[in-house]
Design a protein around this motif. Sequence first.
Motif, PDB file in Angstrom:
ATOM      1  N   ALA A 171     -18.188 -20.229  15.120  1.00  0.00           N
ATOM      2  CA  ALA A 171     -16.949 -19.947  14.396  1.00  0.00           C
ATOM      3  C   ALA A 171     -17.224 -19.472  12.978  1.00  0.00           C
ATOM      4  N   SER A 172     -18.295 -19.986  12.370  1.00  0.00           N
ATOM      5  CA  SER A 172     -18.572 -19.625  10.982  1.00  0.00           C
ATOM      6  C   SER A 172     -19.073 -18.199  10.832  1.00  0.00           C
ATOM      7  N   VAL A 173     -19.486 -17.567  11.933  1.00  0.00           N
ATOM      8  CA  VAL A 173     -19.924 -16.167  11.869  1.00  0.00           C
ATOM      9  C   VAL A 173     -19.038 -15.300  12.754  1.00  0.00           C
ATOM     10  N   LYS A 174     -17.769 -15.614  12.760  1.00  0.00           N
ATOM     11  CA  LYS A 174     -16.830 -14.801  13.547  1.00  0.00           C
ATOM     12  C   LYS A 174     -16.930 -13.343  13.109  1.00  0.00           C
ATOM     13  N   PRO A 175     -16.768 -12.416  14.016  1.00  0.00           N
ATOM     14  CA  PRO A 175     -16.939 -11.000  13.678  1.00  0.00           C
ATOM     15  C   PRO A 175     -15.916 -10.534  12.649  1.00  0.00           C
ATOM     16  N   SER A 176     -16.302  -9.501  11.927  1.00  0.00           N
ATOM     17  CA  SER A 176     -15.438  -8.954  10.887  1.00  0.00           C
ATOM     18  C   SER A 176     -14.251  -8.208  11.500  1.00  0.00           C
ATOM     19  N   LEU A 177     -13.279  -7.905  10.650  1.00  0.00           N
ATOM     20  CA  LEU A 177     -12.184  -7.018  11.010  1.00  0.00           C
ATOM     21  C   LEU A 177     -12.431  -5.671  10.348  1.00  0.00           C
ATOM     22  N   LEU A 178     -12.118  -4.587  11.048  1.00  0.00           N
ATOM     23  CA  LEU A 178     -12.258  -3.245  10.491  1.00  0.00           C
ATOM     24  C   LEU A 178     -10.887  -2.773  10.020  1.00  0.00           C
ATOM     25  N   PHE A 179     -10.784  -2.420   8.756  1.00  0.00           N
ATOM     26  CA  PHE A 179      -9.524  -2.051   8.117  1.00  0.00           C
ATOM     27  C   PHE A 179      -9.554  -0.548   7.857  1.00  0.00           C
ATOM     28  N   LEU A 180      -8.732   0.211   8.583  1.00  0.00           N
ATOM     29  CA  LEU A 180      -8.649   1.658   8.388  1.00  0.00           C
ATOM     30  C   LEU A 180      -7.645   1.938   7.272  1.00  0.00           C
ATOM     31  N   VAL A 181      -8.101   2.586   6.211  1.00  0.00           N
ATOM     32  CA  VAL A 181      -7.285   2.715   5.000  1.00  0.00           C
ATOM     33  C   VAL A 181      -7.249   4.160   4.514  1.00  0.00           C
ATOM     34  N   GLY A 182      -6.331   4.406   3.558  1.00  0.00           N
ATOM     35  CA  GLY A 182      -6.294   5.661   2.830  1.00  0.00           C
ATOM     36  C   GLY A 182      -7.109   5.536   1.564  1.00  0.00           C
ATOM     37  N   GLU A 183      -7.342   6.677   0.917  1.00  0.00           N
ATOM     38  CA  GLU A 183      -8.144   6.672  -0.302  1.00  0.00           C
ATOM     39  C   GLU A 183      -7.486   5.835  -1.400  1.00  0.00           C
ATOM     40  N   GLN A 184      -6.141   5.862  -1.441  1.00  0.00           N
ATOM     41  CA  GLN A 184      -5.404   5.065  -2.409  1.00  0.00           C
ATOM     42  C   GLN A 184      -4.786   3.877  -1.679  1.00  0.00           C
ATOM     43  N   ARG A 185      -5.189   2.687  -2.024  1.00  0.00           N
ATOM     44  CA  ARG A 185      -4.633   1.496  -1.368  1.00  0.00           C
ATOM     45  C   ARG A 185      -4.806   0.302  -2.279  1.00  0.00           C
ATOM     46  N   ARG A 186      -4.016  -0.703  -2.030  1.00  0.00           N
ATOM     47  CA  ARG A 186      -4.158  -1.965  -2.740  1.00  0.00           C
ATOM     48  C   ARG A 186      -5.195  -2.815  -2.004  1.00  0.00           C
ATOM     49  N   ASP A 187      -5.822  -3.741  -2.730  1.00  0.00           N
ATOM     50  CA  ASP A 187      -6.884  -4.548  -2.124  1.00  0.00           C
ATOM     51  C   ASP A 187      -6.444  -5.975  -1.842  1.00  0.00           C
ATOM     52  N   ILE A 188      -5.132  -6.196  -1.746  1.00  0.00           N
ATOM     53  CA  ILE A 188      -4.626  -7.558  -1.577  1.00  0.00           C
ATOM     54  C   ILE A 188      -5.115  -8.191  -0.283  1.00  0.00           C
ATOM     55  N   ILE A 189      -5.228  -7.415   0.790  1.00  0.00           N
ATOM     56  CA  ILE A 189      -5.642  -7.993   2.075  1.00  0.00           C
ATOM     57  C   ILE A 189      -7.103  -8.437   2.046  1.00  0.00           C
ATOM     58  N   PRO A 190      -8.060  -7.568   1.685  1.00  0.00           N
ATOM     59  CA  PRO A 190      -9.450  -8.049   1.615  1.00  0.00           C
ATOM     60  C   PRO A 190      -9.636  -9.199   0.639  1.00  0.00           C
ATOM     61  N   LYS A 191      -8.976  -9.138  -0.519  1.00  0.00           N
ATOM     62  CA  LYS A 191      -9.132 -10.210  -1.508  1.00  0.00           C
ATOM     63  C   LYS A 191      -8.640 -11.542  -0.964  1.00  0.00           C
ATOM     64  N   THR A 192      -7.519 -11.504  -0.248  1.00  0.00           N
ATOM     65  CA  THR A 192      -6.968 -12.741   0.300  1.00  0.00           C
ATOM     66  C   THR A 192      -7.830 -13.282   1.426  1.00  0.00           C
ATOM     67  N   LEU A 193      -8.276 -12.405   2.317  1.00  0.00           N
ATOM     68  CA  LEU A 193      -9.052 -12.859   3.474  1.00  0.00           C
ATOM     69  C   LEU A 193     -10.435 -13.357   3.083  1.00  0.00           C
ATOM     70  N   MET A 194     -11.012 -12.795   2.016  1.00  0.00           N
ATOM     71  CA  MET A 194     -12.377 -13.175   1.625  1.00  0.00           C
ATOM     72  C   MET A 194     -12.400 -13.915   0.288  1.00  0.00           C
ATOM     73  N   ASP A 195     -11.310 -14.536  -0.070  1.00  0.00           N
ATOM     74  CA  ASP A 195     -11.183 -15.269  -1.335  1.00  0.00           C
ATOM     75  C   ASP A 195     -12.295 -16.325  -1.442  1.00  0.00           C
ATOM     76  N   PRO A 196     -13.145 -16.236  -2.463  1.00  0.00           N
ATOM     77  CA  PRO A 196     -14.244 -17.201  -2.601  1.00  0.00           C
ATOM     78  C   PRO A 196     -13.774 -18.646  -2.746  1.00  0.00           C
ATOM     79  N   SER A 197     -12.539 -18.832  -3.199  1.00  0.00           N
ATOM     80  CA  SER A 197     -12.047 -20.198  -3.351  1.00  0.00           C
ATOM     81  C   SER A 197     -11.646 -20.824  -2.012  1.00  0.00           C
ATOM     82  N   ARG A 198     -11.602 -20.016  -0.984  1.00  0.00           N
ATOM     83  CA  ARG A 198     -11.265 -20.529   0.346  1.00  0.00           C
ATOM     84  C   ARG A 198     -12.531 -21.073   1.009  1.00  0.00           C
TER      85      ARG A 198
END
Length: 325
Positions: A171-198
Amino acid sequence: MPSQPPILLLKTKSTPHDGYDDFFSTNGYTPSFIPVLEHRFHAENLASVRKLFASGAFNTDPAPPLATHETQQSNGNEKKYGGMIFTSQRAVEAFAEMIEENGLPFTPSPTRPLPLYTVGPATARALTTLRDKYLPTATIHGADTGNGQNLAHLILEHYNALYRDLPSSVASVKPSLLFLVGEQRRDIIPKTLMDPSRPEEQRVPVDEIVVYETGEMDSFEVDFRDAVSKEIARHKNSGDGGSIWVVVFSPTGCEGMLRVLGMGPFAGQDGDGEGRRGDVFVATIGPTTRDYLRERFGFEADVCAERPSAEGIEEGIRRFLAARR
């Protein structure tokens, strides 16, 4: 059904189906699409996505117990992905174009469906059409989340739950998610999912890949001016005195829109804009565009949709018109 005011949608009409066109057309409105953004798909990056499918990277079975994120990332062929994230119709269209041109070499897991995460009903509908044709075993989640922050929390709950009953070493090495994005985007999703405080075991690793870039179309202001002039002339000729609604979907094009309409800082500067404020009303798809108009131009939109959808826009328009009566 009584005739509703014409609606000018400042967006490219989605293919093969556009949820806004379907909704407004069947509810008595007359929608017109004026493209603001020019989208250019990244063929090389899309080819890389296809290679990931061909290499078996989208194997949603659990990672072997001895694997680590470092060893998964040390060799591109070994990197595994357990699902995908789409937050725009353009990303879905880019993915669809890649599939339709070159096919999708994907063998689904017999035990684990591929989760596809999306935000907003319009993007979910576009993704459903693609899923039904090419990824029939995939599952779609997040259509009602409304924004990236809500979607990120849904992913944390849903994706972690898929691995909750597995041994902790897996479980601790569950596979990553691939996020298909545009050149201009907000980073709220990656920041929330990989928040170091979590706690580490609750984080969800995400890789972003840019599959399209966006810029304002050179012809937008001319096309928009023509569309507005046509509707105003029609009202004058018919004598119905009706209103016209302009729906804005992103900050891109806001300045051109206000300049054509002679609104905000451009009031009185354009002869064509004189008097239009009483005929033309502006709605935004959500608070980001509303706040941009307010802060950048000192312009207050008449309606801000509470939900980023055709239904949300229509609800806002109905409330606005009822309050004016």
